[in-house]
Each structure stands twice: as structure tokens, then as C-alpha cells.
Design a protein around this motif. Structure first.
Motif, PDB file in Angstrom:
ATOM      1  N   THR A  68       1.725 -11.735  13.102  1.00  0.00           N
ATOM      2  CA  THR A  68       1.761 -11.157  12.141  1.00  0.00           C
ATOM      3  C   THR A  68       0.051  -9.980  12.218  1.00  0.00           C
ATOM      4  OG1 THR A  68       1.597 -12.891  11.436  1.00  0.00           O
ATOM      5  CG2 THR A  68       3.599 -12.399  11.073  1.00  0.00           C
ATOM      6  N   HIS A  97      -1.238  -8.370   8.875  1.00  0.00           N
ATOM      7  CA  HIS A  97      -0.950  -8.242   7.419  1.00  0.00           C
ATOM      8  C   HIS A  97      -2.054  -7.213   6.320  1.00  0.00           C
ATOM      9  CE1 HIS A  97       2.188 -11.345   6.458  1.00  0.00           C
ATOM     10  NE2 HIS A  97       1.207 -11.924   8.063  1.00  0.00           N
ATOM     11  N   ARG A 127       0.960  -7.674   3.001  1.00  0.00           N
ATOM     12  CA  ARG A 127       2.443  -7.255   3.782  1.00  0.00           C
ATOM     13  C   ARG A 127       1.861  -6.603   4.752  1.00  0.00           C
ATOM     14  NH1 ARG A 127       3.080  -1.484   0.447  1.00  0.00           N
ATOM     15  NH2 ARG A 127       1.113  -1.194   1.066  1.00  0.00           N
ATOM     16  N   ALA A 151       9.140 -10.534   8.493  1.00  0.00           N
ATOM     17  CA  ALA A 151       7.956 -12.067   8.203  1.00  0.00           C
ATOM     18  C   ALA A 151       7.771 -11.718   6.651  1.00  0.00           C
ATOM     19  CB  ALA A 151       6.066 -11.334   8.535  1.00  0.00           C
ATOM     20  N   ASP A 152       7.205 -12.517   6.029  1.00  0.00           N
ATOM     21  CA  ASP A 152       7.233 -12.870   5.202  1.00  0.00           C
ATOM     22  C   ASP A 152       5.335 -12.543   4.166  1.00  0.00           C
ATOM     23  OD1 ASP A 152       9.470 -13.760   4.718  1.00  0.00           O
ATOM     24  OD2 ASP A 152       8.790 -16.049   4.364  1.00  0.00           O
ATOM     25  N   SER A 153       5.586 -11.666   3.426  1.00  0.00           N
ATOM     26  CA  SER A 153       4.273 -11.217   2.551  1.00  0.00           C
ATOM     27  C   SER A 153       2.744 -12.338   2.308  1.00  0.00           C
ATOM     28  CB  SER A 153       4.465 -10.571   1.263  1.00  0.00           C
ATOM     29  OG  SER A 153       4.988  -8.994   1.071  1.00  0.00           O
TER      30      SER A 153
END
Length: 658
Positions: A307, A309, A314, A328-330
Motif C-alpha cells: 500500500t 499512503h 490516506r 486499504a484502511d487509512s
């Protein structure tokens, strides 16, 4: 031999019987005495004496043969021990024990040289009772054993303590005296001896008695044979040790070679993977790929989910090893910033909580963070690949930012013109927007932001818009930053969008940012009006001390009614008095009327009950119910002001009081 006389025949027969029974020499000699006593004639007596002497010689020869047979058996047994046993201690103990048994001595022992200490020590003893003797150490040339080792020749003494051929020392004499030894025979253990020369002395084998004794040549020869077997055993053991050592070294070398081959193969695979990664990442840059393309390539190469961010946590991209995306979560911005700072400080990826994190930097500015979801360690080549991906990601983000800044600057001029004079040419503004990729006729949220860090706010707004999935444009206008966010009439409300922007922009500029939001609005005139409303809302937030927050006019209570262009009176009244209105409607009560009378009486219960024509207890009961419905703070100054304004607006708008 002449035919014996009849009188001598029984005596000669008896001699033969005694020989057959292995009788002692005394019994053989007694036959001659018996012949004399019996008066055997002289000629017969001489015959008996000769026969007795012959019998004694035969007896000695037989005993000698038996002794040699025992010695040969012992030597054969020793050779068998050498062939059957792999344990040197067992073989040497057997040799020393047989030496003591065959020579009939009280003790037997074997000494070996200590090459490190430069002397000799007791290796094996049999029949020894003295600890001092068993721990005895001899220097070269000292005592009988030292002379044997020095000359490579056997030596024997019937009485060691009085024999001046040997160099006596206090240490040796004390040990010999403590053991009580007198007669000692020592022979060398030779290796490499050949006819006409001597070999290397590797030890000395001893046999000793606690009484005076003369050792015969046969006994010396027997002990030399046993010593030869001991030398063979020691040499064989050393050869086996050398062989084992060589085999161990060979096995170690093979393991090292196998390890080296594995390392070469791994390095080759890593080089191939690095070359493939270099080609992929270079191709991404050349064809103008984005960060998701980087995530797809790196996740596949490292076989782990990846991921990317932004600095606020974010997700910009989330990809599985097979190239498919996932939601994907923050991530916690504080944790991510701290880990990214550690990565920046060490100039390498760091492993935290089952994830690899590498900061994407432009100088000291954090552009993003690459997060590889992999609990195990990365080898050096894979870690370098991961770190190289961060560099490529930074390059792509900088290219994207440069393009975005240019586009945003041009679009920002359009927004500035729109806000300055929306009536001048609405159609022309709309056409300019379409050419720049902005459809002003689509619904947009209008956010107005301000901060003490004004010089950094414009750039932060641009990064906020282009760092994620938010589509919009920003411009600096009238000392603040204006953001138009495409919402297509749905999605996040203006207040929520304002709060999210305040949080993210505050993180980017590292200072509080206040954001007011309105909308959605579409068209040049509506957008300009929405901006004016948001600007008034921003000023109100400043007056109310709500710096660093985000809100819309609807969340400012009666100030929203005063400041807002829509003048949503009904919405304000419902928001403030709704619980009372619904309660009165369902139950036919008079809570709204009671509250208006209470405020009209200046908070006096007596005047309020006169206005309502009810008992004072009824007023108290109704006010208690109002507190249950509105909350305990309903009579606080700010809340009371909102309630009184809502009551007046309700009355002015034609609302009925039950």
C-alpha cells in the motif's frame, strides 16, 4: 640308552608319570633319592639319575613352550583387540593388564609424552594404589622411563632405588616410594623402526614389582612385543583422528562450498530480480505511469501486498501480489509520520509491526510512504528493490505534482475570475472551465480555508486535492484558499468535507487550519454566492473561537440562519425546537407555549403561571419535561438565546402553539 635292569624300570616309569602330571621339579629329583635308598645297583642308579636329569630338562622345555604359548595367545588377543576395538583407552588398558599378567608383576603402566608441556605423564596404570604415583610426570632423561625414551632402548633394574644408572629426582623417587616399587622394567613404544635403525619413541611401557627381581630376556622381549602393539594402537588411533579431522574438514569445506553455491544462486536470482525491477520501474517512468503501477510491480516482485499512503495516512494505492487492488484502511498519521521519519533518518526501509515502511521523500518533505505488508525479513537485495521503488514513487509524485501545480495555477485563475465578478460573463467562464476540464455546471462543494501558516497553505491545498481520490481545484483569493470539490450532488456533506480538509491541511502545514464549507452549488453565480456564504461562515468561526476546525453554516446554530444565504428558517426551528414540537403534537401538551411564556417572564415562575393561567407546580413540571427533552443546558445563556430566537421565528413563520 641301554636296556634298563628290571630293578630300575619302575623308577623310570614313575619319572614318565610325573612328567605327564607336570609334577614339581622336587618330585622328579626325589626319584633319584628313592633309587639310592632302595639300593639300586650302581649301573641302574646312574641310569635313573640320567633319566631324572632328562626329565627335568623336558619339564623345563615344556614349561617354556607353555609360557611362549601363553605369550603368543596374549599377543594374538592384543592384535584382536586392535582389530575389534576403536577405543584407544580400552586397547591400552588391555595391553597394560596383559603385561602385568604375563610377567607376573605387581603393577604395569604406560606413559605418553605431553607435547605441549614437554614432559611425559601416566596414560594407563594397572595394579597401582598410589595417587601420587598415578599423577607422576617425568622430564626427558629423568628416571628409568626418561632414559628409555631418550635412548629408545629397554632398561631393567632389580632395585630402582639403589641403581645409579638412572637420574633420580625427588619427584620420581617420592612417587616410586609411595607405590612401593623395587624392580622395574621399561621398554619403548617405537614407530617407524626398521632393521638397522630405531624409530620415534611415542611412549614407554613398564612392568614393576614391589620386591627385588631380575627380568629375563624372554620377559623383556615379551614386554617389547606388547609395547609394539601399543605403539600400533596409538598410531592407528592418531591416524583415525587425523582421518576424522580430515573428513570433518572436507565435510565443512563441502558445506561451505554448498553454501557458496547457494549464495551464488541466490545472488544470481536477486540480480535477475533487480534487473527485472529496474526495467519495470524505468519503463514506468518513461511511459508516465502512476503510483498504482509502481505498487503493482513491487507487490509482484516481492510477493507481498503493498500500500502507498499520503502523509495524512490516506491510501493512494493498495495492491495484492497478483496485481488486484483491495480496499486499504487509512493508517494513523502520527504513527506513519514517526516511522517515516525513522526511515528518512536512517535512509533505509524499517520494519515495524509486521510491515516494512519506506519514506518517499523530496528533500526533507514527506511525499508518501510505501508499506509492504510482510512480517518476515527482507534480504538485502529485496530491501534495496523496495527502497528503489520509493525513489521511483517520489519521482512520479513530483512529476504529478509539477503537472498538477501547473494545471491548478491555470484553473485557479479561472476560479479567481469567477469569484471576483461572476456576472461579467457567466457563459464565458463556463466555456473556459470546460476547456480546462472543470464543469462549472456540475455540483461542487465550496471550502474556504485560512491558517497562520498562510505561505504554506496554498501548496498544501494542492497536495490535498491531488494526493488522493478528491477531484477539484484550489486557488488563493482574498487572503484565503478556496477549494472547489466536485461532488456530483452526492457524497460527503459540506460540514464533513470541511472537517476532513481542516484535519488534512493542518497535518500538511503543521499548523491549525480553519475551514468553512458550503454547497453543493453549480454555475458561476451559485458558486460565487456559496463562496460568499463560506467566507461569512469562516469569519463567524473565527469570532466563535473555532480555529483549527471545520464546519458549515448549518452547524453554527442561529448564526447560520443569520449568515446563510438560503435562510433555512424552518430547518433552524426544527433543529432547535424539534423535540418539543413533536412532543406537543403527539401528546397535545403545551411545552412550546410554556417555554415562550417562561422566557417572556424573564425566568419568573410566578409571572409565567399567570400568563399560562396554571398552577406554579404545573409550570415546574413542564420545565422538567423540557429539560428531559432538550438537555440540562437548555437554560444556559448561549442555548437560551438560540431557543428564544427559534421561538420567535416559529411564531413569525406562522407556527401554532398548542
Amino acid at each position: 640308552m641301554s636296556e634298563p635292569s628290571p630293578s630300575a624300570a619302575p623308577l623310570l616309569g614313575r619319572l614318565l608319570d610325573l612328567l605327564a602330571d607336570d609334577a614339581p621339579a622336587e618330585e622328579l629329583g626325589a626319584v633319584t633319592s628313592e633309587a639310592r635308598a632302595a639300593g639300586v645297583p650302581a649301573a641302574d642308579l646312574a641310569e635313573v639319575e640320567r633319566a631324572a636329569a632328562t626329565a627335568l630338562r623336558i619339564r623345563g622345555a615344556l614349561r617354556q613352550h607353555r609360557r611362549r604359548e601363553l605369550q603368543l595367545t596374549a599377543l594374538f588377543d592384543t592384535a584382536g583387540d586392535l582389530a575389534a576395538s576403536r577405543d584407544l583407552d580400552d586397547v591400552l588398558k588391555a595391553i597394560v593388564r596383559r603385561a602385568r599378567m604375563l610377567l607376573g608383576t605387581d603393577t604395569a603402566y604406560l606413559t605418553l609424552p605431553d607435547e605441549e608441556a614437554g614432559d611425559t605423564y601416566m596414560r594407563v596404570t594397572d595394579g597401582s594404589v598410589s595417587v601420587l604415583f598415578q599423577r607422576l610426570r617425568l622430564e626427558l632423561g629423568e628416571g628409568l622411563g626418561g632414559l628409555v625414551a631418550q635412548t629408545a632402548s629397554p632398561y631393567a633394574t632389580p632395585d630402582y632405588r639403589t641403581d645409579d644408572r638412572f637420574r633420580h629426582t625427588r619427584n620420581i623417587n617420592a612417587g616410586v616410594l609411595d607405590e612401593g616399587l623395587v624392580a622395574i622394567l621399561g621398554v619403548p613404544l617405537l614407530l617407524g623402526s626398521s632393521r638397522g635403525g630405531t624409530g620415534k619413541v611415542i611412549g614407554v611401557l613398564f612392568a614393576a614389582d614391589r620386591a627385588a627381581r631380575v627380568f629375563s630376556p624372554d620377559e623383556v622381549a615379551l614386554l617389547c612385543s606388547l609395547a609394539a602393539h601399543a605403539a600400533i594402537a596409538i598410531d592407528t588411533a592418531r591416524a583415525l583422528d587425523d582421518t576424522r579431522t580430515a573428513l570433518a574438514e572436507l565435510a565443512g569445506a563441502n558445506e561451505e562450498l554448498a553454501g557458496a553455491n547457494a549464495a551464488v544462486r541466490a545472488h544470481s536470482a536477486a540480480m535477475q530480480r533487480a534487473e527485472e525491477a529496474h526495467d519495470r520501474l524505468t519503463d514506468l517512468v518513461l511511459r508516465g505511469g502512476d503510483v498504482k503501477d509502481v505498487a503493482v510491480s513491487v507487490a509482484g516482485l516481492l510477493d507481498s501486498p503493498l500500500t502507498i499512503h499520503d502523509p495524512g495516512g490516506r491510501p493512494l494505492a493498495a495492491v495484492r501480489p497478483d496485481g488486484t487492488g483491495f480496499a486499504a484502511d487509512s493508517m494513523d498519521a502520527g504513527w506513519l509520520a514517526g516511522t517515516a521519519e525513522e526511515s528518512r533518518h536512517g535512509a533505509r526501509a524499517v520494519h515495524r509491526d509486521g510491515r516494512w515502511i519506506c519514506a518517499v521523500l523530496a528533500g526533507h518533505e514527506l511525499l508518501a510512504s510505501l508499506v509492504l505488508h510482510r512480517p518476515d525479513r527482507l534480504d538485502d537485495s529485496d530491501r534495496r528493490l523496495f527502497e528503489r521503488a520509493a525513489v521511483v514513487t517520489g519521482l512520479l509524485l513530483l512529476l504529478r505534482r509539477t503537472v498538477a501545480e501547473t494545471e491548478n495555477r491555470i484553473r485557479g485563475e479561472l476560479i479567481s475570475d469567477l469569484l471576483a465578478d461572476p456576472e461579467r460573463d457567466p457563459a464565458g467562464l463556463a466555456e473556459r472551465g470546460r476547456r480546462l476540464g472543470i464543469d462549472l455546471d456540475r455540483p461542487h462543494l465550496v471550502l474556504v480555508a485560512e491558517s497562520a501558516a498562510r505561505e504554506r497553505l496554498g501548496g498544501a491545498a494542492m497536495r490535498y486535492l491531488f494526493g488522493g481520490d478528491i477531484h477539484g481545484v484550489s486557488a488563493e483569493h482574498a487572503g484565503a484558499v478556496v477549494l472547489l470539490i466536485d461532488c456530483d450532488g452526492q457524497g460527503t456533506p459540506a460540514g464533513a468535507a470541511a472537517r476532513a480538509a481542516a484535519a488534512q491541511l493542518g497535518h500538511l502545514v503543521q499548523a491549525p487550519v480553519t475551514v468553512a464549507g458550503t454547497g453543493p452549488a453549480s454555475g458561476a453565480r451559485e458558486l460565487a454566492a456559496a463562496h460568499a456564504e463560506a467566507a461569512r461562515c469562516l469569519r463567524a468561526m473565527r469570532v466563535l473561537g473555532r480555529e483549527g476546525e471545520g464546519a458549515d453554516v448549518g452547524e453554527l446554530g442561529f448564526l447560520g440562519v443569520v449568515l446563510g444565504d438560503a435562510k433555512d428558517v424552518d430547518g433552524f426551528v426544527t433543529a432547535v425546537l424539534g423535540p418539543l414540537l413533536r412532543y406537543d403534537e403527539r401528546r397535545g401538551t403545551h411545552l412550546v407555549r410554556t417555554l415562550r411564556a417562561y422566557f417572556g417572564a424573564g425566568g419568573s415562575l410566578i409571572r409565567a403561571k399567570d400568563e399560562l393561567h396554571v398552577h406554579v407546580n404545573t409550570v415546574v413540571q413542564r420545565l422538567d419535561r423540557i429539560q428531559v427533552l432538550l438537555g440540562r443546558d437548555w437554560n444556559e445563556p448561549d442555548r437560551a438565546l438560540e431557543l428564544q430566537l427559534a421561538l420567535r421565528l416559529h411564531l413569525l413563520s406562522g407556527g401554532r402553539e398548542s
